[in-house]
Design an enzyme around this catalytic site. Structure first.
Site, PDB file in Angstrom:
ATOM      1  N   CYS A 175      22.211  52.441  34.375  1.00 41.23           N
ATOM      2  CA  CYS A 175      23.040  53.497  33.869  1.00 41.23           C
ATOM      3  C   CYS A 175      22.367  54.362  33.164  1.00 41.23           C
ATOM      4  O   CYS A 175      22.916  55.713  32.808  1.00 41.23           O
ATOM      5  CB  CYS A 175      24.164  52.793  33.079  1.00 41.23           C
ATOM      6  SG  CYS A 175      25.157  51.628  34.205  1.00 41.23           S
ATOM      7  N   HIS A 177      26.970  58.263  28.793  1.00 37.83           N
ATOM      8  CA  HIS A 177      27.309  57.504  30.033  1.00 37.83           C
ATOM      9  C   HIS A 177      28.726  56.723  29.715  1.00 37.83           C
ATOM     10  O   HIS A 177      28.980  56.398  28.767  1.00 37.83           O
ATOM     11  CB  HIS A 177      26.378  56.054  29.947  1.00 37.83           C
ATOM     12  CG  HIS A 177      26.571  55.045  30.980  1.00 37.83           C
ATOM     13  ND1 HIS A 177      27.077  55.572  32.475  1.00 37.83           N
ATOM     14  CD2 HIS A 177      27.115  53.668  30.766  1.00 37.83           C
ATOM     15  CE1 HIS A 177      27.579  54.168  32.970  1.00 37.83           C
ATOM     16  NE2 HIS A 177      27.406  53.349  32.032  1.00 37.83           N
ATOM     17  N   ASN A 234      33.376  53.645  35.418  1.00 35.29           N
ATOM     18  CA  ASN A 234      31.851  53.602  35.101  1.00 35.29           C
ATOM     19  C   ASN A 234      30.947  53.761  36.285  1.00 35.29           C
ATOM     20  O   ASN A 234      31.277  52.891  37.156  1.00 35.29           O
ATOM     21  CB  ASN A 234      31.708  52.105  34.372  1.00 35.29           C
ATOM     22  CG  ASN A 234      30.176  52.137  34.491  1.00 35.29           C
ATOM     23  OD1 ASN A 234      29.218  52.657  34.901  1.00 35.29           O
ATOM     24  ND2 ASN A 234      29.717  51.237  33.471  1.00 35.29           N
TER      25      ASN A 234
HETATM   26  N1  ACO Z   1      42.292  41.772  32.632  1.00 36.78           N
HETATM   27  C1  ACO Z   1      42.992  41.034  31.729  1.00 36.78           C
HETATM   28  N2  ACO Z   1      42.265  40.014  30.916  1.00 36.78           N
HETATM   29  C2  ACO Z   1      41.033  40.176  31.205  1.00 36.78           C
HETATM   30  C3  ACO Z   1      40.286  41.376  32.264  1.00 36.78           C
HETATM   31  C4  ACO Z   1      41.156  42.136  32.977  1.00 36.78           C
HETATM   32  N3  ACO Z   1      40.423  43.049  33.895  1.00 36.78           N
HETATM   33  N4  ACO Z   1      38.902  41.047  31.904  1.00 36.78           N
HETATM   34  C5  ACO Z   1      38.663  40.109  31.035  1.00 36.78           C
HETATM   35  N5  ACO Z   1      40.023  39.536  30.664  1.00 36.78           N
HETATM   36  C6  ACO Z   1      40.320  38.419  29.805  1.00 36.78           C
HETATM   37  C7  ACO Z   1      39.220  37.485  29.543  1.00 36.78           C
HETATM   38  O1  ACO Z   1      39.366  36.494  30.537  1.00 36.78           O
HETATM   39  C8  ACO Z   1      39.527  37.094  28.291  1.00 36.78           C
HETATM   40  O2  ACO Z   1      40.534  36.057  28.399  1.00 36.78           O
HETATM   41  P1  ACO Z   1      40.238  34.586  27.568  1.00 36.78           P
HETATM   42  O3  ACO Z   1      40.436  34.972  26.105  1.00 36.78           O
HETATM   43  O4  ACO Z   1      41.575  34.095  27.770  1.00 36.78           O
HETATM   44  O5  ACO Z   1      39.105  33.886  28.115  1.00 36.78           O
HETATM   45  C9  ACO Z   1      39.772  38.006  27.714  1.00 36.78           C
HETATM   46  O6  ACO Z   1      40.322  39.096  28.349  1.00 36.78           O
HETATM   47  C10 ACO Z   1      38.734  38.600  26.604  1.00 36.78           C
HETATM   48  O7  ACO Z   1      37.646  38.996  27.536  1.00 36.78           O
HETATM   49  P2  ACO Z   1      36.398  39.588  27.038  1.00 36.78           P
HETATM   50  O8  ACO Z   1      35.375  39.629  27.899  1.00 36.78           O
HETATM   51  O9  ACO Z   1      36.042  39.091  25.500  1.00 36.78           O
HETATM   52  O10 ACO Z   1      37.006  41.014  26.453  1.00 36.78           O
HETATM   53  P3  ACO Z   1      36.602  42.255  25.706  1.00 36.78           P
HETATM   54  O11 ACO Z   1      37.477  42.766  24.587  1.00 36.78           O
HETATM   55  O12 ACO Z   1      34.774  42.064  25.252  1.00 36.78           O
HETATM   56  O13 ACO Z   1      36.684  43.544  26.740  1.00 36.78           O
HETATM   57  C11 ACO Z   1      34.906  44.672  28.531  1.00 36.78           C
HETATM   58  C12 ACO Z   1      35.636  43.169  28.102  1.00 36.78           C
HETATM   59  C13 ACO Z   1      35.930  45.758  28.626  1.00 36.78           C
HETATM   60  C14 ACO Z   1      34.311  44.160  29.622  1.00 36.78           C
HETATM   61  C15 ACO Z   1      34.117  44.706  27.252  1.00 36.78           C
HETATM   62  O14 ACO Z   1      33.395  43.607  26.673  1.00 36.78           O
HETATM   63  C16 ACO Z   1      33.103  45.725  27.436  1.00 36.78           C
HETATM   64  O15 ACO Z   1      33.483  47.054  27.490  1.00 36.78           O
HETATM   65  N6  ACO Z   1      31.790  45.583  27.530  1.00 36.78           N
HETATM   66  C17 ACO Z   1      30.787  46.380  27.640  1.00 36.78           C
HETATM   67  C18 ACO Z   1      30.563  46.725  29.328  1.00 36.78           C
HETATM   68  C19 ACO Z   1      29.873  47.854  29.406  1.00 36.78           C
HETATM   69  O16 ACO Z   1      29.784  48.892  29.027  1.00 36.78           O
HETATM   70  N7  ACO Z   1      29.227  47.797  30.583  1.00 36.78           N
HETATM   71  C20 ACO Z   1      28.490  48.828  31.205  1.00 36.78           C
HETATM   72  C21 ACO Z   1      27.309  48.918  30.615  1.00 36.78           C
HETATM   73  S1  ACO Z   1      26.181  49.017  31.869  1.00 36.78           S
HETATM   74  C22 ACO Z   1      26.738  49.693  33.138  1.00 36.78           C
HETATM   75  O17 ACO Z   1      27.070  50.780  33.115  1.00 36.78           O
HETATM   76  C23 ACO Z   1      26.394  48.883  34.401  1.00 36.78           C
END
Ligand code: ACO
Length: 330
Positions: A112, A257, A287
């Protein structure tokens, strides 16, 4: 004269739109969860068009915008995490189809952060008088490596291509690039594994340091990547500003990004900047890896937002874990 000038930009977006409600039919998720956690409402998904095809269309759009003939391009830098071939390179494929007969092409894989790294390479090539016009093409088909049964990742990604043509400019250009490689296993997608009669799976597993096996799909430790991103963005932006000897407040627009609106809000707060300085369009495209920054630039320029004399900062982060920012005056 170390600066850059943007001569033209372009994009290609697949027609098919997948909304958050579409995702709630295939995995256990909801529009409310996706919107509140990421800021994404919809994304484009390719309908069979290859990465090179998307890149070629974005490149043609940029050539038209720059009013340049493809034969005037001296270097093509192509960024992608989802190339169609091991060889030829995507840069060669784009070069062939647009007819850039005087160019050379190089593929850049920095996930990215790819566009920011490519811009840095381009700025350095421009110091060589042999290279006048440089075309950067970022084409990404994340749908190829997305596991549509994993709700934690599948809702995040979209497909898109964007292109940018640059030449030497009168202003300044400074960059700050880095990589937190000890966390490379927090975000990855494998290529195909060895398949020859002399090597079995056990041989290969000896060397595999990435514990989570999920085929060729994207694996992401979302929380860890989040923690990395909110530190990497301010670090890269401040790093580029320090090199340039300017204050972060002097930046007119930051083009980051597009991964997650909460990441941008936290990064803005860490920098003491208003979120209004961060350009965003992830609501519509999700993304799109290295295509996201040039897609924003294209949109921003074409809606008339970018004016001569403005100070722009592009910033990326992603697999590697790479990060980087470049600051330049138009
Ligand atoms: N819908 C509903 N629930 C979900 C989903 C979904 N799509 N995805 C995860 N959950 C649930 C999980 O299972 C978890 O449930 P649990 O507590 O019962 O186990 C709960 O939501 C919390 O999960 P987390 O992964 O802790 O959620 P978080 O608040 O961290 O959000 C996210 C997840 C959005 C992916 C976040 O961590 C994030 O943005 N991380 C950075 C990702 C990023 O920027 N990636 C791109 C950079 S690199 C690139 O571009 C390739």
């Amino acid at each position: 004269m170390k600066g850059i000038k943007i001569l033209g930009t372009g994009h290609y977006l697949p027609e098919r739109i997948a909304t958050n409600d579409d995702f709630s039919k295939i995995v256990d998720t909801s529009d409310e969860w996706i919107t509140s956690r990421t800021g994404i409402k919809e994304r484009r998904i390719a309908s069979g068009e290859p990465v090179w095809y998307m890149g070629v269309n974005a490149a043609r759009d940029a050539l038209l915008d720059a009013q340049l003939d493809a034969s005037e391009i001296d270097l093509i830098l192509h960024t992608s995490v989802t190339p169609d071939f091991y060889t030829p390179s995507m840069a060669c494929m784009v070069q062939r189809d647009i007819g850039a007969k005087n160019a050379i092409g190089i593929d850049v894989n920095c996930a990215c952060s790819g566009f920011v790294y490519a811009l840095d390479i381009a700025a350095k090539y421009l110091q060589d008088d042999q290279y006048k016009n440089i075309l950067i093409v970022s084409s990404e088909k994340l749908s190829k490596i997305t596991d549509y049964s994993d709700r934690g990742t599948c809702v995040l990604f979209g497909d898109a291509a964007a292109a940018c043509i640059i030449t030497k400019g009168d202003g300044m250009f400074f960059s700050y690039l880095g990589a937190q490689v000890e966390d490379a296993d927090k975000l990855f997608a494998r290529t195909i594994t060895d398949d020859n009669p002399f090597c079995d799976d056990n041989d290969q597993q000896k060397y595999d340091k990435f514990s989570d096996s999920n085929g060729q799909y994207i694996y992401m430790d979302g929380r860890e990547v989040y923690k990395f991103a909110i530190k990497a963005i301010p670090k890269a932006i401040k790093g580029a500003c320090d090199k340039a000897g300017v204050d972060v407040n002097s930046i007119d627009m930051i083009v980051p990004h597009q991964a997650n609106v909460r990441i941008m809000e936290t990064a803005a707060a860490n920098l003491g900047l208003s979120i209004d300085k961060f350009y965003m369009n992830l609501e519509l495209y999700g993304n799109t890896s290295s295509a996201s920054v040039p897609l924003c630039l294209d949109e921003f320029i074409k809606e008339g937002g970018l004016k001569e004399g403005m100070r722009i900062c592009v910033v990326g982060f992603g697999g590697g874990l790479t990060y980087g920012a470049a600051i330049f005056d138009l």
